[in-house]
Design an enzyme around this catalytic site. Structure first.
Site: not given
Length: 533
Positions: A389, A391-392, A399, A401, A403, A423, A427, A436
């Site tokens: 998983c 998540l930012t 901003r 974070y 990447k 995995e 999303s 990107s």
């Protein structure tokens, strides 16, 4: 305007007024998932069809267009057997014959009325179309007139399957016949594996012929278009088989985390008694959930944490990363999963966090280390997953974070001496971030290549994979996504047009946050040799 004479029930569909990104009115079709009464009026919880679930919301009757109301269709019931709904009628002779067939038939031929488990696919290697071999089947191919000369088809190698048995298996998977696309006639080309040199052409005009390719490894489903069942251990992928009306609805209105208030996007299984509160309070250091501001203030006088538990393995400037063992810090890991589930829809929640490591990114100020985002990974992954998983948190999105988290996961893979991949499924926002990152990382490698003896620089897919720790399948899918790979004069070339180069340079100028490998203090553990996690 809603007509009060018509009773709206769950399952009804009708247009609902909402504001789009340009703050303009639009009337997308929506489905009513729930109805509740508040003093003086009714509220309807709606899901906008073909929109992401995070846009679901409670609406008032004046936003409903009753003129185009669609009532839910009645489900057709199957004939019953022995009074049990949903069962097919059967005769004793057929049952005996079916049991005999099951005993006699081999695993490669599913029996009638029964679907045997699909053998697990394993992408051991990816090669380009080989000479004299038929091209793998793909969902659709362009006609011979439209087919570009640069078409490249990744070949998936299946475990213990010959070409013939593989075709038979694909025809019979899930009891349905799937159309096999024959290989297209044309001149034979030499084999171009991942070890073969690919010439890189820079500053050439882009070719009009684009590679027409089947879905790559970053596809949201398995390669044959049929979603594969998630693994029962380790994986955090939600299989969607237990979705009900409760889990389809957001159950938390607002979360206060430090100086931020967050509006959850999805359902998260916090205790039922907390879901009726207007605001759920979280300690931003230990992530403990509390029901009131007074409880939070009392908790903060006793909570000694000013950073996530675990080892700080990276620090540069105000950015730090902490490694947290899901077995040693179970309560924190479970609280982190509960918070993350509010913003991740494709993942399920396991209270058994023992098989996972969590890497939490923080931003430091005088009050402590504040959580920005995180990713988790399995201690032992049989499929080379370096992220389960990721998540930012919404206040820190857009901003750079995201990447930074992805780059850090690949830096860990470099130290471990492995290639990794996230995995699946990703999303929608995760897929954009990974595409990107892969694009920028691979273009960075290609643009830094130096030519030898005045010739065009050359590189192999394997070399790109080893340099970046990005799995070969992801490298190939990214090259295809960017439409860089072409077939020219008997060999494969990568054509970097001026537009691609200029776009890459502009993107890299905006990317200020980067991981410095010198600031990483990380020693990988061999979890396979440990008797217990």
């Amino acid at each position: 305007m809603a007509d009060t004479l018509v009773e709206l029930v769950e399952g009804c569909r009708l247009p609902v007024l909402r504001k789009n990104q340009e703050n303009e009115d639009e009337w997308p079709l929506a489905e009513i998932l729930s109805v509740k009464e508040v003093p003086g009026k009714k509220l309807y919880y709606v899901h906008y069809i073909d929109f992401n679930k995070r846009l679901d919301e409670w609406v008032t009757p004046d936003r409903l267009d009753m003129k185009k109301l669609q009532f839910p269709k009645k489900e057709a019931k199957t004939p019953t057997k022995n009074g049990l709904p949903g069962s097919r009628p059967s005769s004793p002779d057929r049952d005996v014959r079916k049991s005999l067939d099951l005993n006699l038939q081999s695993a490669s031929a599913p029996s009638r009325g029964k679907t045997l488990p699909t053998p697990k696919r394993k992408a051991e290697s990816v090669s380009l179309t080989s000479q004299g071999s038929a091209a793998p089947s793909v969902p659709s191919l362009p006609s011979s007139a439209e087919a570009p000369q640069a078409s490249v088809f990744p070949a998936v190698v299946r475990e213990s399957f010959s070409n013939k048995s593989r075709e038979e298996h694909e025809q019979l998977t899930n009891g349905t016949t799937r159309r096999l696309v024959p290989s297209q006639p044309g001149r034979k080309r030499k084999n171009c594996g991942t070890d073969e040199m690919i010439k890189v052409f820079q500053y050439n005009s882009p070719r009009s012929a684009s590679a027409f390719l089947p879905p790559g490894e970053d596809s949201q489903d398995s390669l044959d278009g049929i979603p594969s069942a998630p693994r029962m251990t380790g994986s955090l992928v939600s299989d969607r088989s237990h979705d009900d009306i409760v889990t389809r609805m957001k159950n938390i209105d607002c979360i206060e985390l430090g100086r931020h208030r967050l509006k959850p996007w999805y359902f998260s299984p916090y205790p039922q008694e907390l879901t009726t509160l207007p605001i759920l309070y979280l300690c931003e250091f230990c992530l403990k959930y509390l029901k009131s501001l007074k409880c939070l203030q009392r908790h903060l006088t006793k909570c000694n944490l000013r950073h996530p538990p675990g080892n700080e393995i990276y620090r540069k400037g105000t950015i730090s990363f902490f490694e947290i063992d899901g077995r040693k810090n179970k309560t924190y890991s479970q609280n982190l999963c509960l918070l993350a589930k509010c913003f991740l829809d494709h993942k399920t929640l396991y209270y058994d966090t023992d098989p996972f490591l969590f890497y939490v990114m923080t931003e430091y100020d005088s009050k402590g280390f504040h959580i920005v985002g995180y990713f988790s990974k399995e201690k032992e992954s049989t499929e080379d997953y370096n992220v389960a998983c990721i998540l930012t948190l919404p206040p820190y999105q857009r901003r750079g974070y995201g990447k930074l988290l992805i780059e850090f996961s690949y830096e860990l893979s470099k130290v471990e001496g492995k290639t990794g991949t996230p995995e699946k499924p990703l999303s929608d926002l995760g897929l954009l971030s990974y595409r990107s990152y892969w694009s920028q990382t691979i273009l960075e490698i290609l643009m830094d290549l130096k030519s030898d003896n005045g010739e065009r620089p050359q590189i192999t897919i394997n070399e790109i994979s080893e340099i970046t720790s990005v799995k070969k399948e992801d490298v190939i899918s990214t090259l295809q996504y960017l439409n860089l790979i072409n077939y020219y004069k008997g060999q494969y070339i990568l054509t970097l047009s001026e537009d691609i180069v200029d776009g890459h340079e502009r993107a890299m100028q905006k990317r200020h946050l980067r991981i410095d490998p010198k600031c990483l203090h990380f020693t990988p553990k061999d979890w396979s040799k440990r008797g217990k996690w």
